[in-house]
Motif scaffolding. Sequence first.
Motif, mmCIF file in Angstrom:
data_model
loop_
_atom_site.group_PDB
_atom_site.id
_atom_site.type_symbol
_atom_site.label_atom_id
_atom_site.label_comp_id
_atom_site.label_asym_id
_atom_site.label_seq_id
_atom_site.Cartn_x
_atom_site.Cartn_y
_atom_site.Cartn_z
ATOM 1 N N LYS A 10 9.516 -6.671 3.369
ATOM 2 C CA LYS A 10 9.008 -5.524 4.125
ATOM 3 C C LYS A 10 8.544 -4.427 3.171
ATOM 4 O O LYS A 10 9.344 -3.850 2.437
ATOM 5 N N ILE A 11 7.243 -4.166 3.174
ATOM 6 C CA ILE A 11 6.696 -3.076 2.366
ATOM 7 C C ILE A 11 6.851 -1.763 3.126
ATOM 8 O O ILE A 11 6.372 -1.629 4.258
ATOM 9 N N VAL A 12 7.535 -0.801 2.513
ATOM 10 C CA VAL A 12 7.743 0.493 3.161
ATOM 11 C C VAL A 12 6.781 1.556 2.633
ATOM 12 O O VAL A 12 6.564 2.578 3.280
ATOM 13 N N GLU A 13 6.214 1.318 1.450
ATOM 14 C CA GLU A 13 5.200 2.213 0.879
ATOM 15 C C GLU A 13 4.217 1.386 0.065
ATOM 16 O O GLU A 13 4.595 0.386 -0.553
ATOM 17 N N GLY A 14 2.966 1.819 0.056
ATOM 18 C CA GLY A 14 1.995 1.179 -0.811
ATOM 19 C C GLY A 14 1.496 -0.147 -0.264
ATOM 20 O O GLY A 14 1.381 -0.350 0.939
ATOM 21 N N ALA B 190 13.738 2.442 -6.917
ATOM 22 C CA ALA B 190 12.923 3.662 -6.984
ATOM 23 C C ALA B 190 13.804 4.907 -6.940
ATOM 24 O O ALA B 190 13.587 5.865 -7.690
ATOM 25 N N LYS B 191 14.820 4.895 -6.074
ATOM 26 C CA LYS B 191 15.719 6.043 -5.990
ATOM 27 C C LYS B 191 16.546 6.198 -7.260
ATOM 28 O O LYS B 191 16.901 7.313 -7.641
ATOM 29 N N LYS B 192 16.857 5.097 -7.905
ATOM 30 C CA LYS B 192 17.645 5.154 -9.133
ATOM 31 C C LYS B 192 16.808 5.695 -10.287
ATOM 32 O O LYS B 192 17.282 6.533 -11.074
ATOM 33 N N VAL B 193 15.564 5.239 -10.408
ATOM 34 C CA VAL B 193 14.725 5.638 -11.538
ATOM 35 C C VAL B 193 14.152 7.034 -11.346
ATOM 36 O O VAL B 193 14.084 7.826 -12.281
ATOM 37 N N TRP B 194 13.721 7.353 -10.110
ATOM 38 C CA TRP B 194 13.129 8.660 -9.818
ATOM 39 C C TRP B 194 13.914 9.333 -8.691
ATOM 40 O O TRP B 194 13.437 9.439 -7.553
ATOM 41 N N PRO B 195 15.138 9.756 -8.938
ATOM 42 C CA PRO B 195 15.999 10.285 -7.869
ATOM 43 C C PRO B 195 15.475 11.568 -7.218
ATOM 44 O O PRO B 195 15.829 11.857 -6.077
ATOM 45 N N ASN B 196 14.651 12.322 -7.908
ATOM 46 C CA ASN B 196 14.195 13.605 -7.375
ATOM 47 C C ASN B 196 12.775 13.566 -6.812
ATOM 48 O O ASN B 196 12.246 14.590 -6.398
ATOM 49 N N ASP B 197 12.165 12.398 -6.786
ATOM 50 C CA ASP B 197 10.788 12.271 -6.303
ATOM 51 C C ASP B 197 10.758 11.626 -4.929
ATOM 52 O O ASP B 197 11.506 10.681 -4.658
ATOM 53 N N ALA B 198 9.885 12.142 -4.085
ATOM 54 C CA ALA B 198 9.770 11.616 -2.724
ATOM 55 C C ALA B 198 9.176 10.218 -2.706
ATOM 56 O O ALA B 198 9.549 9.387 -1.870
ATOM 57 N N SER B 199 8.254 9.944 -3.598
ATOM 58 C CA SER B 199 7.592 8.641 -3.623
ATOM 59 C C SER B 199 7.322 8.224 -5.067
ATOM 60 O O SER B 199 6.901 9.036 -5.890
ATOM 61 N N PRO B 200 7.543 6.920 -5.367
ATOM 62 C CA PRO B 200 7.277 6.438 -6.718
ATOM 63 C C PRO B 200 5.849 5.913 -6.893
ATOM 64 O O PRO B 200 5.477 5.515 -7.997
ATOM 65 N N LEU B 201 5.065 5.889 -5.807
ATOM 66 C CA LEU B 201 3.722 5.316 -5.877
ATOM 67 C C LEU B 201 2.886 6.030 -6.932
ATOM 68 O O LEU B 201 2.847 7.267 -6.995
ATOM 69 N N GLY B 202 2.215 5.237 -7.763
ATOM 70 C CA GLY B 202 1.365 5.781 -8.808
ATOM 71 C C GLY B 202 2.094 6.110 -10.088
ATOM 72 O O GLY B 202 1.454 6.371 -11.111
ATOM 73 N N LYS B 203 3.428 6.099 -10.063
ATOM 74 C CA LYS B 203 4.193 6.396 -11.274
ATOM 75 C C LYS B 203 4.242 5.156 -12.164
ATOM 76 O O LYS B 203 4.063 4.025 -11.700
ATOM 77 N N ARG C 24 2.121 0.345 -13.396
ATOM 78 C CA ARG C 24 1.997 1.351 -12.338
ATOM 79 C C ARG C 24 2.567 0.805 -11.029
ATOM 80 O O ARG C 24 2.287 -0.322 -10.634
ATOM 81 N N VAL C 25 3.371 1.616 -10.371
ATOM 82 C CA VAL C 25 3.974 1.210 -9.099
ATOM 83 C C VAL C 25 2.915 1.269 -8.002
ATOM 84 O O VAL C 25 2.361 2.336 -7.721
ATOM 85 N N VAL C 26 2.638 0.101 -7.388
ATOM 86 C CA VAL C 26 1.642 0.041 -6.317
ATOM 87 C C VAL C 26 2.280 -0.190 -4.948
ATOM 88 O O VAL C 26 1.623 -0.038 -3.913
ATOM 89 N N GLY C 27 3.556 -0.564 -4.940
ATOM 90 C CA GLY C 27 4.216 -0.822 -3.668
ATOM 91 C C GLY C 27 5.721 -0.700 -3.773
ATOM 92 O O GLY C 27 6.307 -0.862 -4.851
ATOM 93 N N VAL C 28 6.339 -0.397 -2.637
ATOM 94 C CA VAL C 28 7.796 -0.305 -2.540
ATOM 95 C C VAL C 28 8.247 -1.189 -1.381
ATOM 96 O O VAL C 28 7.733 -1.062 -0.271
#
Length: 412
Positions: free
Chosen positions: A139-143, A174-187, A201-205
Amino acid sequence: MEIRPILSALLRSKTGAILVAVQVAISLAILSNALHIVEIRQGVAARPSGMQDEGSLFYLRVRHLDDSDHNGQLALQKSEAATLRAVAGVTSVAFTNQMPMSRSGSTNSVAADRKQVNESANASFYFSPESLVKTWNLKIVEGRDFTPDEVIEIDASADRDNFPKSVIVTRALAKKVWPNDASPLGKTLFFGTGEDANGARVVGVIERLQTQSAQVDESGEYSTIVPMRLTNGFGTIFTVRAEPGQRDRVMKEAEEALRKAAPRPVLLDVESVDEDRTDRYRADKALSWMLITVSVLLLMITASGIVGMASLWVTQRRKQIGVRRALGARRVDILRYFLTENFLITSCGVFGGVMLALGLNHLLVSKLEMTRLPMGYLFAGAGLFWALGVAAVYGPAWRAATISPAMATRSA
């Protein structure tokens, strides 16, 4: 009925009462914590892997006895994938390097910045030139999923610098690597640390995807997927989704098809995802059944102790019961006396058991990182032992109530 005569009788012969209360306390402490552990283990064993409809998934490990060069392996992989897709009942096929819950595979250190000294996490490293999102029904939730132009082909024996430029991550990672960001897309997620780290580059979550080890804690969902085909001469894994209800037949036919199509001797091992789940959580289920068995035995032993002690009290108080009956006590009065007496003893045991259960749970939490014992287990355990005490003593109490005054007071 007054409680004072009952307490007075218990104080005169308190050894048996203390033993029963201690037995109830120990049993309640062990039972409540054991069932809490059972719930945790059963929850772990049943947690979703991220792959939908696991009962339709299986995979084949393919190893050819004589290795080809890079181009030969590429051609063979594509030919074998086409052979599997031609099997009736197959809905999707994807080359991959490892399977969730299989307890075999590779991980990579990942970080949010190449300059990090320490890794952000250690994540499972899945790769495939096909869509694992489609085959595993993730299940893709983002991207989005990967596009064909993002797939790269690597010869592991010669090409060590090439690396995919896109990556799909799990929400937990994603929450572990970027705990303060709303979305990891593009990071950019870096595999490794330091100047030699490879960035993608993160294209999907995806919602979740368990690692090959399926750890119990949140790291069990730290996973990455990259678009890559690799030739290394160590064999190939094809993961296959069959039509619902057709998996077992498709597994046999897929194996036969690959053997017939193989241009040279081949080693094949076929496994289902259900088998991997069973093997991975075999120890958890065994522990659960062991604790359930211990809990049942404890209940039986506690009930036997209460019955035995109540029967002894009835025998010891036979004349006293006869005198009370002769003075006008009804059967229900005798029955109520023993039930109340047992309820008081059980209540002392329950209170001590609650304290002991909390202490035992605190020890488990501090040493084994377990969760706190929910109060519901203590309330349920207390109710169970009160009911068990009443049920266990009812038989001896009823026999005491049916003793006639003449028989009870007759000299031996």
